[in-house]
Design a protein around this motif. Sequence first.
Motif, PDB file in Angstrom:
ATOM      1  N   VAL A 203       0.884   6.043  15.672  1.00  0.00           N
ATOM      2  CA  VAL A 203       0.660   6.628  14.108  1.00  0.00           C
ATOM      3  C   VAL A 203      -0.737   7.353  13.962  1.00  0.00           C
ATOM      4  CG1 VAL A 203       0.284   5.372  11.942  1.00  0.00           C
ATOM      5  CG2 VAL A 203       2.059   4.548  13.577  1.00  0.00           C
ATOM      6  N   PRO A 204      -0.617   8.538  13.389  1.00  0.00           N
ATOM      7  CA  PRO A 204      -2.100   9.081  13.152  1.00  0.00           C
ATOM      8  C   PRO A 204      -3.047   8.118  12.091  1.00  0.00           C
ATOM      9  CG  PRO A 204      -0.117  10.460  12.253  1.00  0.00           C
ATOM     10  CD  PRO A 204       0.648   9.286  12.751  1.00  0.00           C
ATOM     11  N   ARG A 205      -3.920   8.015  12.611  1.00  0.00           N
ATOM     12  CA  ARG A 205      -4.887   7.377  11.890  1.00  0.00           C
ATOM     13  C   ARG A 205      -5.517   8.002  10.571  1.00  0.00           C
ATOM     14  NH1 ARG A 205      -9.602   5.855  15.546  1.00  0.00           N
ATOM     15  NH2 ARG A 205      -9.002   7.960  16.633  1.00  0.00           N
ATOM     16  N   GLU A 206      -5.547   9.363  10.628  1.00  0.00           N
ATOM     17  CA  GLU A 206      -6.005  10.063   9.392  1.00  0.00           C
ATOM     18  C   GLU A 206      -5.009  10.083   8.541  1.00  0.00           C
ATOM     19  OE1 GLU A 206      -5.859  11.062  12.581  1.00  0.00           O
ATOM     20  OE2 GLU A 206      -8.004  11.853  13.028  1.00  0.00           O
ATOM     21  N   ALA A 207      -3.809  10.246   8.778  1.00  0.00           N
ATOM     22  CA  ALA A 207      -2.751  10.054   7.710  1.00  0.00           C
ATOM     23  C   ALA A 207      -2.608   8.797   7.046  1.00  0.00           C
ATOM     24  CB  ALA A 207      -1.340  10.489   8.326  1.00  0.00           C
ATOM     25  N   LEU A 208      -3.078   7.718   7.714  1.00  0.00           N
ATOM     26  CA  LEU A 208      -3.138   6.333   7.252  1.00  0.00           C
ATOM     27  C   LEU A 208      -4.191   6.423   6.248  1.00  0.00           C
ATOM     28  CD1 LEU A 208      -1.742   3.563   7.343  1.00  0.00           C
ATOM     29  CD2 LEU A 208      -3.337   2.990   9.167  1.00  0.00           C
ATOM     30  N   LEU A 209      -5.318   6.772   6.496  1.00  0.00           N
ATOM     31  CA  LEU A 209      -6.467   6.629   5.884  1.00  0.00           C
ATOM     32  C   LEU A 209      -6.253   7.324   4.611  1.00  0.00           C
ATOM     33  CD1 LEU A 209      -9.387   5.260   5.253  1.00  0.00           C
ATOM     34  CD2 LEU A 209     -10.577   7.094   6.437  1.00  0.00           C
ATOM     35  N   LEU A 210      -5.538   8.758   4.658  1.00  0.00           N
ATOM     36  CA  LEU A 210      -5.483   9.620   3.429  1.00  0.00           C
ATOM     37  C   LEU A 210      -4.423   8.766   2.405  1.00  0.00           C
ATOM     38  CD1 LEU A 210      -4.935  13.040   5.144  1.00  0.00           C
ATOM     39  CD2 LEU A 210      -6.299  12.463   3.302  1.00  0.00           C
ATOM     40  N   GLN A 211      -3.551   7.862   2.696  1.00  0.00           N
ATOM     41  CA  GLN A 211      -2.865   7.064   2.038  1.00  0.00           C
ATOM     42  C   GLN A 211      -3.740   5.989   1.637  1.00  0.00           C
ATOM     43  OE1 GLN A 211       0.300   7.799   0.945  1.00  0.00           O
ATOM     44  NE2 GLN A 211       1.138   9.083   2.631  1.00  0.00           N
ATOM     45  N   LEU A 212      -4.497   5.583   2.450  1.00  0.00           N
ATOM     46  CA  LEU A 212      -5.280   4.233   1.931  1.00  0.00           C
ATOM     47  C   LEU A 212      -6.357   4.332   1.120  1.00  0.00           C
ATOM     48  CD1 LEU A 212      -5.598   1.305   2.503  1.00  0.00           C
ATOM     49  CD2 LEU A 212      -6.515   1.340   4.424  1.00  0.00           C
ATOM     50  N   LEU A 213      -6.884   5.485   1.043  1.00  0.00           N
ATOM     51  CA  LEU A 213      -8.430   5.331   0.190  1.00  0.00           C
ATOM     52  C   LEU A 213      -7.778   5.478  -1.298  1.00  0.00           C
ATOM     53  CD1 LEU A 213     -10.948   7.450   1.779  1.00  0.00           C
ATOM     54  CD2 LEU A 213     -11.040   5.200   1.103  1.00  0.00           C
ATOM     55  N   PRO A 214      -6.791   6.412  -1.794  1.00  0.00           N
ATOM     56  CA  PRO A 214      -6.253   6.421  -2.883  1.00  0.00           C
ATOM     57  C   PRO A 214      -5.639   4.985  -3.299  1.00  0.00           C
ATOM     58  CG  PRO A 214      -5.260   8.237  -1.891  1.00  0.00           C
ATOM     59  CD  PRO A 214      -6.115   7.332  -0.843  1.00  0.00           C
ATOM     60  N   ALA A 215      -4.904   4.260  -2.528  1.00  0.00           N
ATOM     61  CA  ALA A 215      -4.370   3.152  -2.851  1.00  0.00           C
ATOM     62  C   ALA A 215      -5.280   2.097  -3.087  1.00  0.00           C
ATOM     63  CB  ALA A 215      -3.568   2.763  -1.622  1.00  0.00           C
ATOM     64  N   ILE A 216      -6.544   2.196  -2.427  1.00  0.00           N
ATOM     65  CA  ILE A 216      -7.709   1.223  -2.687  1.00  0.00           C
ATOM     66  C   ILE A 216      -8.173   1.508  -4.138  1.00  0.00           C
ATOM     67  CG2 ILE A 216      -9.992   0.500  -1.889  1.00  0.00           C
ATOM     68  CD1 ILE A 216      -9.359   0.861   0.868  1.00  0.00           C
ATOM     69  N   ASP A 217      -8.366   2.768  -4.242  1.00  0.00           N
ATOM     70  CA  ASP A 217      -9.101   3.124  -5.626  1.00  0.00           C
ATOM     71  C   ASP A 217      -8.193   2.634  -6.958  1.00  0.00           C
ATOM     72  OD1 ASP A 217     -11.102   4.353  -4.373  1.00  0.00           O
ATOM     73  OD2 ASP A 217     -10.430   6.349  -4.667  1.00  0.00           O
ATOM     74  N   ARG A 218      -6.651   2.920  -6.620  1.00  0.00           N
ATOM     75  CA  ARG A 218      -5.924   2.600  -7.674  1.00  0.00           C
ATOM     76  C   ARG A 218      -5.853   0.993  -7.894  1.00  0.00           C
ATOM     77  NH1 ARG A 218      -2.258   6.123  -5.256  1.00  0.00           N
ATOM     78  NH2 ARG A 218      -1.116   4.377  -4.205  1.00  0.00           N
ATOM     79  N   THR A 219      -5.664   0.382  -6.701  1.00  0.00           N
ATOM     80  CA  THR A 219      -5.723  -1.237  -6.989  1.00  0.00           C
ATOM     81  C   THR A 219      -6.860  -1.717  -7.409  1.00  0.00           C
ATOM     82  OG1 THR A 219      -4.480  -0.960  -4.974  1.00  0.00           O
ATOM     83  CG2 THR A 219      -5.034  -3.139  -5.689  1.00  0.00           C
TER      84      THR A 219
END
Length: 252
Positions: free
Chosen positions: A166-182
């Motif tokens: 699993v590409p780690r960059e793609a995961l962080l790209l999803q995760l940062l906005p998810a953290i901001d939203r939550t």
Amino acid sequence: MMFDIEAVAASFPGRLLLWLDSTDSTMLDAARLAEGGAPSGSLIGAEEQTAGQGRHGHSWHSPPGTGLYFSQVLRLHLPAHETPIVTMALGVAVAEAITQATGLAVDLRWPNDVMLNGRKAVGILVQQNNDALITGIGINVNQESFPPGIGSIATSLRIANGGRPVPREALLLQLLPAIDRTLEVLTAQGKDAILRLFSQASSYVSGRRVVVEQGDRQLRGTTDGMDENGFLMLREDNGTRTRILAGGVRPV
Ligand code: BTN
């Protein structure tokens, strides 16, 4: 391959995003950033941690190049007793991002473990540092095996994904906005909204047969929701309804 922080930074202009080859613990790096006045949301990650910190004085296995290990500085202006809710909010965000990035089914084990196929794939830590919170998220992304001590309880996204990396960059790209939203949900709508999201994403909160380790005692029963502060309620087999203040919950 070295993590490509530039590929992530391009999507977050103006945000402090740092990535190190190796460090003792990103918790310590982020605490230093906070003391230097770094703004809320600033992030520091590392390819490897030589002294990764887990909860309850445990260490966090952080081998080079395979995981996503990072900390953030948060300035949320929440009352100190709501820090546990921040941990739960981060769990909700991580679960959402993993599912978006991989399609894997993720479960949240109260209070803050992210589980794949019944094994722990992510650890989350939140510490208070003067006026800031220091968060730490460790995701087992591409590990193919684990050391003997944790081999039977840990997993990685790759293992759960049938061995496909699993590409780690793609995961962080999803995760940062998810953290901001939550976190925006938490600050704008309050802790009830996070507890609702957590309950929806977790099979542990209601109707789950569990054993809870309480020091040298073991409580057995069925989970019965959370109280208004996010503590788990357990309907014990003897009928007592008990508030669980700390983790150590496992299914039976
Ligand atoms: C847990 O015990 O479940 C929490 C583990 C948290 C690990 C992460 S990895 C990034 C950050 N730096 C650390 O030293 N710990 C956290």
